[in-house]
Design a protein around this motif. Sequence first.
Motif, PDB file in Angstrom:
ATOM      1  N   ARG A  21       0.908  -1.117   0.002  1.00  0.00           N
ATOM      2  CA  ARG A  21      -0.078  -0.075  -0.032  1.00  0.00           C
ATOM      3  C   ARG A  21       0.744   1.271   0.025  1.00  0.00           C
ATOM      4  O   ARG A  21       0.748   2.227  -0.862  1.00  0.00           O
ATOM      5  CB  ARG A  21      -0.925  -0.024   1.282  1.00  0.00           C
ATOM      6  N   ASP A  22       1.830   1.294   0.847  1.00  0.00           N
ATOM      7  CA  ASP A  22       2.878   2.165   0.824  1.00  0.00           C
ATOM      8  C   ASP A  22       3.573   2.686  -0.324  1.00  0.00           C
ATOM      9  O   ASP A  22       3.937   3.802  -0.793  1.00  0.00           O
ATOM     10  CB  ASP A  22       3.794   2.203   2.070  1.00  0.00           C
ATOM     11  N   ALA A  23       3.720   1.425  -1.188  1.00  0.00           N
ATOM     12  CA  ALA A  23       4.470   1.707  -2.576  1.00  0.00           C
ATOM     13  C   ALA A  23       3.611   2.109  -3.744  1.00  0.00           C
ATOM     14  O   ALA A  23       4.063   2.242  -4.824  1.00  0.00           O
ATOM     15  CB  ALA A  23       5.486   0.393  -2.666  1.00  0.00           C
ATOM     16  N   GLY A  24       2.300   1.947  -3.359  1.00  0.00           N
ATOM     17  CA  GLY A  24       1.153   1.993  -4.373  1.00  0.00           C
ATOM     18  C   GLY A  24       0.934   1.049  -5.350  1.00  0.00           C
ATOM     19  O   GLY A  24       0.697   1.075  -6.464  1.00  0.00           O
ATOM     20  N   ILE A  25       1.250  -0.298  -4.572  1.00  0.00           N
ATOM     21  CA  ILE A  25       1.050  -1.575  -5.570  1.00  0.00           C
ATOM     22  C   ILE A  25      -0.100  -2.198  -4.983  1.00  0.00           C
ATOM     23  O   ILE A  25      -0.248  -2.421  -3.868  1.00  0.00           O
ATOM     24  CB  ILE A  25       2.461  -2.329  -5.189  1.00  0.00           C
ATOM     25  N   ALA A  26      -1.068  -2.556  -5.831  1.00  0.00           N
ATOM     26  CA  ALA A  26      -2.090  -3.049  -5.398  1.00  0.00           C
ATOM     27  C   ALA A  26      -1.932  -4.412  -5.411  1.00  0.00           C
ATOM     28  O   ALA A  26      -1.219  -5.052  -5.705  1.00  0.00           O
ATOM     29  CB  ALA A  26      -3.226  -2.807  -6.559  1.00  0.00           C
ATOM     30  N   CYS A  27      -2.381  -5.066  -4.243  1.00  0.00           N
ATOM     31  CA  CYS A  27      -2.457  -6.324  -3.900  1.00  0.00           C
ATOM     32  C   CYS A  27      -3.913  -6.848  -3.514  1.00  0.00           C
ATOM     33  O   CYS A  27      -4.638  -5.981  -2.957  1.00  0.00           O
ATOM     34  CB  CYS A  27      -1.353  -6.685  -2.951  1.00  0.00           C
ATOM     35  N   PHE A  28      -3.969  -8.140  -3.344  1.00  0.00           N
ATOM     36  CA  PHE A  28      -5.112  -8.956  -2.826  1.00  0.00           C
ATOM     37  C   PHE A  28      -4.699 -10.038  -1.968  1.00  0.00           C
ATOM     38  O   PHE A  28      -3.758 -10.695  -2.435  1.00  0.00           O
ATOM     39  CB  PHE A  28      -5.782  -9.296  -4.373  1.00  0.00           C
ATOM     40  N   VAL A  29      -5.469 -10.138  -1.102  1.00  0.00           N
ATOM     41  CA  VAL A  29      -5.140 -11.276  -0.126  1.00  0.00           C
ATOM     42  C   VAL A  29      -6.311 -12.496  -0.473  1.00  0.00           C
ATOM     43  O   VAL A  29      -7.391 -12.635  -0.277  1.00  0.00           O
ATOM     44  CB  VAL A  29      -5.312 -11.018   1.289  1.00  0.00           C
ATOM     45  N   ALA A  30      -5.671 -13.507  -1.106  1.00  0.00           N
ATOM     46  CA  ALA A  30      -6.686 -14.693  -1.474  1.00  0.00           C
ATOM     47  C   ALA A  30      -6.838 -15.716  -0.534  1.00  0.00           C
ATOM     48  O   ALA A  30      -5.806 -15.838   0.438  1.00  0.00           O
ATOM     49  CB  ALA A  30      -6.227 -15.214  -2.745  1.00  0.00           C
ATOM     50  N   ASP A  31      -7.896 -16.376  -0.294  1.00  0.00           N
ATOM     51  CA  ASP A  31      -8.031 -17.470   0.486  1.00  0.00           C
ATOM     52  C   ASP A  31      -8.111 -16.634   1.952  1.00  0.00           C
ATOM     53  O   ASP A  31      -7.996 -17.525   3.149  1.00  0.00           O
ATOM     54  CB  ASP A  31      -7.014 -18.507   0.572  1.00  0.00           C
ATOM     55  N   GLN A  32      -8.446 -15.561   2.096  1.00  0.00           N
ATOM     56  CA  GLN A  32      -8.314 -14.994   3.688  1.00  0.00           C
ATOM     57  C   GLN A  32      -9.403 -15.672   4.558  1.00  0.00           C
ATOM     58  O   GLN A  32      -9.299 -15.592   5.649  1.00  0.00           O
ATOM     59  CB  GLN A  32      -8.774 -13.466   3.357  1.00  0.00           C
ATOM     60  N   ASN A  33     -10.602 -16.182   3.862  1.00  0.00           N
ATOM     61  CA  ASN A  33     -11.652 -16.641   4.734  1.00  0.00           C
ATOM     62  C   ASN A  33     -11.731 -18.133   4.791  1.00  0.00           C
ATOM     63  O   ASN A  33     -12.702 -18.874   5.213  1.00  0.00           O
ATOM     64  CB  ASN A  33     -13.077 -16.044   4.601  1.00  0.00           C
ATOM     65  N   LYS A  46      -2.843 -18.426   3.461  1.00  0.00           N
ATOM     66  CA  LYS A  46      -3.525 -17.040   2.714  1.00  0.00           C
ATOM     67  C   LYS A  46      -2.522 -16.688   1.543  1.00  0.00           C
ATOM     68  O   LYS A  46      -1.160 -16.896   1.882  1.00  0.00           O
ATOM     69  CB  LYS A  46      -3.716 -15.998   3.687  1.00  0.00           C
ATOM     70  N   ARG A  47      -2.871 -16.006   0.559  1.00  0.00           N
ATOM     71  CA  ARG A  47      -1.939 -15.788  -0.463  1.00  0.00           C
ATOM     72  C   ARG A  47      -1.966 -14.422  -0.678  1.00  0.00           C
ATOM     73  O   ARG A  47      -3.096 -13.732  -1.014  1.00  0.00           O
ATOM     74  CB  ARG A  47      -2.260 -16.336  -1.897  1.00  0.00           C
ATOM     75  N   VAL A  48      -0.733 -13.499  -0.809  1.00  0.00           N
ATOM     76  CA  VAL A  48      -0.913 -12.216  -1.232  1.00  0.00           C
ATOM     77  C   VAL A  48      -0.394 -12.217  -2.822  1.00  0.00           C
ATOM     78  O   VAL A  48       0.625 -12.440  -3.129  1.00  0.00           O
ATOM     79  CB  VAL A  48       0.355 -11.278  -0.648  1.00  0.00           C
ATOM     80  N   MET A  49      -1.317 -11.426  -3.548  1.00  0.00           N
ATOM     81  CA  MET A  49      -1.176 -11.570  -4.752  1.00  0.00           C
ATOM     82  C   MET A  49      -1.054 -10.203  -5.677  1.00  0.00           C
ATOM     83  O   MET A  49      -1.691  -9.181  -4.931  1.00  0.00           O
ATOM     84  CB  MET A  49      -2.477 -12.087  -5.657  1.00  0.00           C
TER      85      MET A  49
END
Length: 74
Positions: A21-33, A46-49
């Motif tokens: 977030r601080d670097a301005g890179i969009a990420c998504f946490v998969a399998d969070q639930n 969990k996977r950070v994509m």
Amino acid sequence: MIELVRTNDAVIISFVESLMRDAGIACFVADQNMNILEGSIGLLQKRVMVDADQADQARRILKDAGIENEIRQT
């Protein structure tokens, strides 16, 4: 999107999200639930994509932060 990090460690996930977030890179946490479905025994990580075109920059950020051992090797 490509997998940057895979872990059950909530602190690592949060730290990686913050760095991205601080670097301005969009990420998504998969399998969070998924732990709800598996009964919270920790089998599914969990996977950070991140976008493939930002993957090299994201890896450099994790290396600079000292958590290069968390980077998923492809």
